[in-house]
Design an enzyme around this catalytic site. Structure first.
Site, PDB file in Angstrom:
ATOM      1  N   PRO A 112      -0.190  -4.307  -7.753  1.00 58.46           N
ATOM      2  CA  PRO A 112       0.609  -5.537  -7.766  1.00 58.46           C
ATOM      3  C   PRO A 112       0.647  -6.197  -6.389  1.00 58.46           C
ATOM      4  O   PRO A 112       0.647  -5.508  -5.370  1.00 58.46           O
ATOM      5  CB  PRO A 112       2.001  -5.071  -8.188  1.00 58.46           C
ATOM      6  CG  PRO A 112       2.036  -3.608  -7.929  1.00 58.46           C
ATOM      7  CD  PRO A 112       0.620  -3.114  -8.035  1.00 58.46           C
ATOM      8  N   GLY A 114       1.881  -8.010  -3.067  1.00 59.99           N
ATOM      9  CA  GLY A 114       3.074  -8.105  -2.211  1.00 59.99           C
ATOM     10  C   GLY A 114       4.108  -7.030  -2.474  1.00 59.99           C
ATOM     11  O   GLY A 114       5.277  -7.196  -2.152  1.00 59.99           O
ATOM     12  N   ALA A 115       3.692  -5.903  -3.071  1.00 59.71           N
ATOM     13  CA  ALA A 115       4.668  -4.903  -3.494  1.00 59.71           C
ATOM     14  C   ALA A 115       4.621  -3.642  -2.634  1.00 59.71           C
ATOM     15  O   ALA A 115       5.215  -2.631  -2.967  1.00 59.71           O
ATOM     16  CB  ALA A 115       4.432  -4.547  -4.963  1.00 59.71           C
ATOM     17  N   GLY A 116       3.885  -3.705  -1.504  1.00 58.28           N
ATOM     18  CA  GLY A 116       3.868  -2.570  -0.593  1.00 58.28           C
ATOM     19  C   GLY A 116       2.758  -1.569  -0.856  1.00 58.28           C
ATOM     20  O   GLY A 116       2.710  -0.507  -0.241  1.00 58.28           O
ATOM     21  N   LEU A 117       1.850  -1.915  -1.774  1.00 55.69           N
ATOM     22  CA  LEU A 117       0.744  -0.995  -2.066  1.00 55.69           C
ATOM     23  C   LEU A 117      -0.585  -1.494  -1.487  1.00 55.69           C
ATOM     24  O   LEU A 117      -1.655  -1.016  -1.873  1.00 55.69           O
ATOM     25  CB  LEU A 117       0.601  -0.785  -3.584  1.00 55.69           C
ATOM     26  CG  LEU A 117       1.791  -0.149  -4.302  1.00 55.69           C
ATOM     27  CD1 LEU A 117       1.455   0.093  -5.770  1.00 55.69           C
ATOM     28  CD2 LEU A 117       2.199   1.168  -3.647  1.00 55.69           C
ATOM     29  N   ALA A 122      -6.664  -4.431   0.133  1.00 55.00           N
ATOM     30  CA  ALA A 122      -7.720  -3.931  -0.758  1.00 55.00           C
ATOM     31  C   ALA A 122      -8.624  -5.071  -1.221  1.00 55.00           C
ATOM     32  O   ALA A 122      -9.851  -4.924  -1.278  1.00 55.00           O
ATOM     33  CB  ALA A 122      -7.107  -3.204  -1.955  1.00 55.00           C
ATOM     34  N   ASP A 164      -3.140  -1.046   6.880  1.00 54.92           N
ATOM     35  CA  ASP A 164      -3.551  -1.268   5.483  1.00 54.92           C
ATOM     36  C   ASP A 164      -5.053  -1.379   5.333  1.00 54.92           C
ATOM     37  O   ASP A 164      -5.658  -0.784   4.435  1.00 54.92           O
ATOM     38  CB  ASP A 164      -2.997  -2.608   4.979  1.00 54.92           C
ATOM     39  CG  ASP A 164      -1.546  -2.551   4.637  1.00 54.92           C
ATOM     40  OD1 ASP A 164      -0.835  -1.717   5.209  1.00 54.92           O
ATOM     41  OD2 ASP A 164      -1.115  -3.360   3.791  1.00 54.92           O
TER      42      ASP A 164
HETATM   43  O1  PMV Z   1       3.745  -4.484   2.342  1.00 55.12           O
HETATM   44  P1  PMV Z   1       2.413  -4.205   2.932  1.00 55.12           P
HETATM   45  O2  PMV Z   1       1.584  -3.282   2.114  1.00 55.12           O
HETATM   46  O3  PMV Z   1       1.688  -5.479   3.311  1.00 55.12           O
HETATM   47  O4  PMV Z   1       2.666  -3.417   4.325  1.00 55.12           O
HETATM   48  C1  PMV Z   1       3.273  -4.039   5.426  1.00 55.12           C
HETATM   49  C2  PMV Z   1       3.433  -3.028   6.511  1.00 55.12           C
HETATM   50  C3  PMV Z   1       4.075  -3.549   7.800  1.00 55.12           C
HETATM   51  O5  PMV Z   1       4.110  -2.443   8.691  1.00 55.12           O
HETATM   52  C4  PMV Z   1       5.480  -4.029   7.565  1.00 55.12           C
HETATM   53  C5  PMV Z   1       3.257  -4.671   8.428  1.00 55.12           C
HETATM   54  C6  PMV Z   1       1.906  -4.235   8.920  1.00 55.12           C
HETATM   55  O6  PMV Z   1       1.012  -5.109   8.995  1.00 55.12           O
HETATM   56  O7  PMV Z   1       1.720  -3.070   9.293  1.00 55.12           O
END
Ligand code: PMV
Length: 339
Positions: A112, A114-117, A122, A164
């Site tokens: 998904p 913008g959900a932290g994955l 990717a 990431d």
């Molecule tokens: O939410 P994501 O998967 O885009 O992760 C962001 C992680 C942060 O540390 C908040 C920002 C970054 O670029 O490292």
């Protein structure tokens, strides 16, 4: 046509603090973005995209994405998706020395947005890999990671770490500290992910932490404390046998560190009611530990549990829209087909 895939990731520890030079340990998971790229005869870009949080959209444009397309999907998510794809195309054109190359691009993602994955990373990684191969100028995974980082950096106005994109390109668990990025060996960690159906605004959340850090010495200390958690966690991982099932004591200690990390992220204002509810549901189900993953504000949590209990508990939690087991994916970006 060339197809490449790249994995999403969870943060075992260290998001946000990594932006300020502390180390972080993201881990690739077996959920992938798949990008198919077909070179065109003109310089147009046509994008078809579909993922867990979008019903799908198709956009065609020449040059850049300034003229917003009329599509049936939430504006901010389409803008975000198009920004990353556009930046990835620019990186691929530059890497292949083909400034006028045009492409038909099809994105299918199990991650998904913008959900932290790490969905955007990717897509950028798989997109740059596929487009450069399609142009006859394939890059090694480290170069793909670097190009994808530059794409993210542009889209996020300089508020991006290498975590990431390096993790998605290389696969497995990685350690990132500033520009120093490397793979680390870990046993197969039993991740469980809970997704609240929402998304956080990474740029805004990062800016919020930056403001707190500037205003309060104790917020700056909190960021440093997250770095201490990561250092402790990586020394635990370094002592574990990557070929064996993880030791229960190791999982218990990693879980404790994850709980601590979540508490500090909460203090920095990047958690949310739904993320906290899912974290608590996981802990009450007996998870070794649980924390938000990624920028926060909404999206996903990650828990450690080798039993089915956490996944079951999350699936009965009102705030959780989807819960799934996420195996560590030791493979990074790869070509998945060509015709
Ligand atoms: O939410 P994501 O998967 O885009 O992760 C962001 C992680 C942060 O540390 C908040 C920002 C970054 O670029 O490292």
């Amino acid at each position: 046509m060339t197809v490449s895939t790249a994995p999403g990731k969870v943060y075992l520890f260290g998001e946000h603090a990594v932006v300020y030079g502390e180390p972080a340990v993201p881990c690739a998971i077996e959920r992938r973005a798949r990008v198919a790229v077909d070179e065109r005869d003109d310089d147009h870009i046509r994008v078809e995209a579909r993922d867990l949080s979008l019903d799908g959209f198709t956009v065609e444009y020449a040059g850049d994405t300034d003229g917003r397309p009329d599509v049936d999907a939430p504006t901010d998510l389409v803008d975000a998706a198009m920004g990353y794809i556009d930046a990835a195309v620019e990186q691929a054109r530059d890497a292949a020395d083909a400034p006028d190359a045009g492409f038909d691009i099809r994105v299918e993602s199990e991650i998904p947005l913008g959900a932290g994955l790490g969905s955007s990373a990717a897509v950028a990684v798989a997109g740059i890999d596929a487009a450069t191969r399609e142009l006859g100028a394939p890059l090694g995974p480290k170069e793909v990671a670097d190009r994808a980082y530059r794409a993210e950096y542009d889209v996020q106005d300089g508020q991006a770490s290498r975590a990431d994109t390096f993790c998605s390109a290389m696969g497995g668990a990685v350690r990132v500290e500033g520009d120093d990025c490397r793979r680390i060996d870990t046993p197969n960690l039993p991740f469980v992910v809970g997704f609240d159906g929402g998304a956080g605004d990474t740029g805004e959340l990062v800016a919020g932490v930056r403001r707190l850090k500037r205003e309060y010495g104790f917020a700056a200390d909190t960021v440093g404390n997250i770095g201490d958690i990561v250092r402790r966690g990586e020394s635990l991982l370094a002592g574990a046998d990557p070929a064996a099932d993880p030791d229960p004591d190791l999982l218990a200690e990693l879980g404790r560190l994850m709980d601590f990390d979540h508490g500090l992220l909460e203090a920095l204002g990047v958690s949310s009611r739904t993320l906290d509810s899912m974290v608590w549901a996981a802990r009450e189900a007996g998870a070794h530990g649980a924390k938000l993953t990624g920028a926060g504000g909404g999206g996903c949590i990650v828990a450690l549990d080798e039993t089915p209990e956490t996944r079951t508990a999350l699936s009965y939690t009102a705030e959780c829209r989807d819960a799934f087991r996420a195996e560590l994916d030791r493979e990074g970006v790869r070509e998945a087909g060509r015709r």
